[in-house]
Design an enzyme around this catalytic site. Structure first.
Site, PDB file in Angstrom:
ATOM      1  N   ARG A   1      -7.833  11.043  -8.316  1.00  0.00           N
ATOM      2  CA  ARG A   1      -8.818  10.434  -7.436  1.00  0.00           C
ATOM      3  C   ARG A   1     -10.041  11.265  -7.463  1.00  0.00           C
ATOM      4  O   ARG A   1     -11.050  11.130  -7.361  1.00  0.00           O
ATOM      5  CB  ARG A   1      -8.320  10.364  -6.061  1.00  0.00           C
ATOM      6  CG  ARG A   1      -9.115   9.743  -5.090  1.00  0.00           C
ATOM      7  CD  ARG A   1      -8.455   9.187  -3.976  1.00  0.00           C
ATOM      8  NE  ARG A   1      -9.516   8.878  -3.129  1.00  0.00           N
ATOM      9  CZ  ARG A   1      -9.197   8.403  -1.996  1.00  0.00           C
ATOM     10  NH1 ARG A   1      -8.170   7.930  -1.553  1.00  0.00           N
ATOM     11  NH2 ARG A   1     -10.547   8.156  -0.860  1.00  0.00           N
TER      12      ARG A   1
ATOM     13  N   LYS B   1       0.900  -1.186   0.089  1.00  0.00           N
ATOM     14  CA  LYS B   1      -0.040  -0.180   0.199  1.00  0.00           C
ATOM     15  C   LYS B   1       0.843   1.271  -0.001  1.00  0.00           C
ATOM     16  O   LYS B   1       1.695   1.473   0.845  1.00  0.00           O
ATOM     17  CB  LYS B   1      -0.807  -0.038   1.135  1.00  0.00           C
ATOM     18  CG  LYS B   1      -1.918   1.265   1.111  1.00  0.00           C
ATOM     19  CD  LYS B   1      -3.013   1.048   2.214  1.00  0.00           C
ATOM     20  CE  LYS B   1      -3.984   2.317   2.019  1.00  0.00           C
ATOM     21  NZ  LYS B   1      -3.656   3.544   1.931  1.00  0.00           N
TER      22      LYS B   1
HETATM   23  P1  AMP Z   1      -7.209   5.081   2.062  1.00  0.00           P
HETATM   24  O1  AMP Z   1      -7.122   6.502   1.037  1.00  0.00           O
HETATM   25  O2  AMP Z   1      -6.550   4.849   3.241  1.00  0.00           O
HETATM   26  O3  AMP Z   1      -8.753   4.704   2.026  1.00  0.00           O
HETATM   27  O4  AMP Z   1      -6.740   3.863   1.269  1.00  0.00           O
HETATM   28  C1  AMP Z   1      -6.950   3.645  -0.380  1.00  0.00           C
HETATM   29  C2  AMP Z   1      -5.841   4.390  -1.136  1.00  0.00           C
HETATM   30  O5  AMP Z   1      -4.755   3.407  -1.012  1.00  0.00           O
HETATM   31  C3  AMP Z   1      -6.406   4.426  -2.668  1.00  0.00           C
HETATM   32  O6  AMP Z   1      -7.177   5.346  -3.094  1.00  0.00           O
HETATM   33  C4  AMP Z   1      -4.912   4.396  -3.271  1.00  0.00           C
HETATM   34  O7  AMP Z   1      -4.658   5.661  -3.568  1.00  0.00           O
HETATM   35  C5  AMP Z   1      -3.978   3.771  -2.254  1.00  0.00           C
HETATM   36  N1  AMP Z   1      -3.269   2.521  -2.481  1.00  0.00           N
HETATM   37  C6  AMP Z   1      -2.012   2.375  -2.404  1.00  0.00           C
HETATM   38  N2  AMP Z   1      -1.665   1.002  -2.806  1.00  0.00           N
HETATM   39  C7  AMP Z   1      -2.333   0.622  -3.387  1.00  0.00           C
HETATM   40  C8  AMP Z   1      -2.937  -0.598  -3.901  1.00  0.00           C
HETATM   41  N3  AMP Z   1      -2.062  -1.774  -4.100  1.00  0.00           N
HETATM   42  N4  AMP Z   1      -4.305  -1.074  -4.355  1.00  0.00           N
HETATM   43  C9  AMP Z   1      -5.059  -0.063  -4.258  1.00  0.00           C
HETATM   44  N5  AMP Z   1      -4.914   1.214  -3.771  1.00  0.00           N
HETATM   45  C10 AMP Z   1      -3.810   1.386  -3.053  1.00  0.00           C
END
Ligand code: AMP
Length: 570
Positions: free
Chosen positions: A273, A252
């Site tokens: 996004r 991630k």
């Molecule tokens: P969050 O913003 O904490 O809800 O996490 C989701 C975000 O993690 C997504 O919008 C992506 O920008 C990011 N992200 C980073 N690595 C990945 C991955 N391997 N797959 C999907 N999203 C990812």
């Protein structure tokens, strides 16, 4: 349709703050709009002349707007400028000077929404030498046809300050009501909107082809689809329940999410996004994609990371410096980037996003050649929790944020925080609490050391069901001196005289200054507790500012439902 009819609705909306009444007013109005006009009307209710992803910029300088008002009203530019300053709203100034317009300046025809739409598009397309003059006279030609009230709203549309408190979800509700008689059909509209985030297109399809037409809406190269988000779990053990069997584990990354579209002419478009077009900011990424992703037509997704000389990730804030209009090439050299690709949503004429992850991944691997600036996401496929935990720590050692766990059979759930993706971050593992993306809706004046600045911010979560914002914390910790100085400047654009319609705040929490819900901040908090003071009914304990999330819109903030679910799990 005459613009006047829409202006009557703006006037009604401006005076009310109840979401339900807004929906009813809009629904009743939509019923009267001719089918061929509904697309433009849907955009204009949001104060837009097209969907956001089209990235239409009118490019009118404030000076030009003042000049256009002066031309249409027969007043001097100095007079108009003074009035704009006095009123603090160019819309009100335009209304007033047009009231006093000499009788000799009679309106030249009526203002229809088509004329308004076409002229504003023409203004946006006008460039090159003498562009400001041409734009000014186009705007003046519209204002000449406008009544004082029409001029008020036209000016606000042009300035991007039409704040009716109407959100996209409210428009979808109202469309569902108007065309199907039932609000519950909104779900069908929302699903279509996740694949085609364009209220105009949704309105048009619904008007002409009904709900059946909406169910057939497809992904299009060049039009972004709403991005899928991940759910969270309390402990890694919970994974076995949520996703039994083998799962894909990916790194991630804490960078900027991007959706890259390549069409059959070879043109590549990058969407953020927020669904803004960001192609111009990443010319290096476009080149990397041209070289290393081999397909005629695709939609893929990944995370852009700023990297150092050794290829290690740099902080999100460093990457944000690449978000700029000027010196793009220089910054591309100074702050190189890398794309970690993790998704394939469309390939050579066929939608892929509803296919299982395993199949999407196999297709992605076929077209992706690892090379400069482009890498597949780090990935492991396993059902062994120990291996997952080891991989998680490897990712942390490499400077990443944690891991993403993905169901091998799961589809890509556009615009949804779905259970096919689960995130596991270092904060959870260390029991440091959790992070939340919250919307700044107000500020309190500082005291003592912070006097003359904002001392704390009032933050809210997004209630998706009601399209409103409910407060959940007062944020004062983590704001450095530098930031405290920057805050008034950053927030000034969104400052409003009264509580915005979609914001719900209790009397105890009323801030000194109100803001339109626009700016998103990431906040780390230790716990969620019950609260009679915050309108969510819950509060974050020990909230700490981490950073601004300029890559997220207010509607992409953490939802009230998520926070309630997190509280219930504890
Ligand atoms: P969050 O913003 O904490 O809800 O996490 C989701 C975000 O993690 C997504 O919008 C992506 O920008 C990011 N992200 C980073 N690595 C990945 C991955 N391997 N797959 C999907 N999203 C990812």
């Amino acid at each position: 349709m005459q613009f006047k009819l829409l202006v009557d609705v703006y006037e009604q909306l401006e005076k009310i703050s109840s979401g339900n009444t807004m929906r009813e007013i809009l629904a009743n109005f939509f019923k009267t709009v001719p089918k061929e006009d509904i697309s433009i009307v849907a955009h204009l209710t949001l104060g837009q002349i097209d969907s956001q992803y089209e990235g239409i910029v009118l490019g009118l300088a404030e000076k030009s707007i003042i000049k256009a008002i002066a031309l249409a009203s027969g007043q001097s530019e100095t007079k108009v400028k003074e009035l704009v300053q006095k009123k603090g709203d160019a819309g009100l100034a335009a209304e007033e000077v047009l009231h006093k317009k000499p009788r000799t300046l009679v309106p030249v025809g009526t203002l229809t929404i088509h004329l308004l739409y076409e002229t504003l598009h023409k203004i946006a397309q006008t460039s090159g030498s003498g562009a400001q003059e041409k734009k000014t006279s186009l705007l003046a030609s519209l204002l000449q046809k406008a009544s004082p009230l029409e001029a008020k709203y036209l000016t606000r549309i042009v300035l991007g300050t039409l704040r009716m408190g109407v959100g996209e979800m409210t428009v979808l509700d109202a469309l569902a009501l108007a065309y199907t008689g039932e609000k519950k059909n909104k779900e069908i509209l929302e699903t279509a909107y996740n694949i085609c985030p364009d209220v105009g297109e949704i309105a048009k399809t619904l008007a002409h082809k009904g709900l059946k037409g909406l169910e057939k809406i497809e992904i299009h190269v060049g039009r972004p689809i709403k991005m899928m988000l991940a759910q969270r779990i309390e402990s890694l053990d919970e994974l076995t329940k949520k996703m039994p069997g083998k799962v894909a584990v990916e790194g991630k990354y804490d960078g900027e999410r991007v959706q890259a579209h390549k069409d059959t002419t070879g043109k590549i478009t990058l969407f953020s996004r927020r669904l803004d077009t960001i192609t111009a900011q990443f010319p290096d990424l476009v080149k990397h994609l041209e070289k290393h992703v081999k397909a005629k037509e695709y939609v893929i997704e990944g995370e852009i990371l700023a990297i150092d000389k050794k290829g290690r990730p740099l902080p999100f804030q460093t990457l944000m410096q690449r978000r700029r209009k000027y010196d793009v090439e220089q910054y591309a050299k100074d702050i190189p980037i890398q794309l970690k690709i993790f998704e394939l949503l469309y390939l050579d004429g066929k939608a892929q996003f509803q296919e299982p992850y395993e199949k999407r991944l196999a297709q992605l691997q076929k077209i992706l050649r690892e090379g400069e600036g482009v890498m597949p996401a780090d990935r492991l496929i396993t059902d062994d929790l120990e291996k997952i935990d080891r991989f998680f720590h490897e990712m942390l050692d490499q400077g990443y944020e944690g891991i993403m766990l993905k169901s091998l059979s799961g589809e890509y759930q556009a615009g949804t925080r779905g259970w096919n993706w689960i995130k596991w971050k270092k904060e959870y593992a260390k029991d440091l609490g959790d992070t939340f993306d919250l919307v700044v809706v107000g500020a309190y004046h500082g005291r003592g050391k912070r006097s003359g600045m904002y001392g704390a911010l009032l933050c809210a979560a997004y209630n998706r069901e009601n399209d409103s914002f409910e407060t959940v914390c007062k944020l004062g910790t983590g704001l450095t001196d530098e930031l405290l100085e920057e805050l008034p400047k950053k927030l000034a654009k969104y400052k409003v005289g009264q509580k915005p319609a979609r914001v719900h705040v209790s009397r105890e929490m009323e801030p000194d200054v109100w803001f339109e819900p626009k700016i998103v901040v990431e906040v780390l908090a230790a716990e969620i507790t019950k609260s009679p003071h915050h309108t969510l009914g819950l509060a974050l304990r020990f909230p700490r500012f981490l950073h601004f999330r300029d890559d997220k819109t207010a509607e992409q903030a953490t939802t009230t439902k998520e926070i309630k679910e997190m509280k219930n799990k504890k």
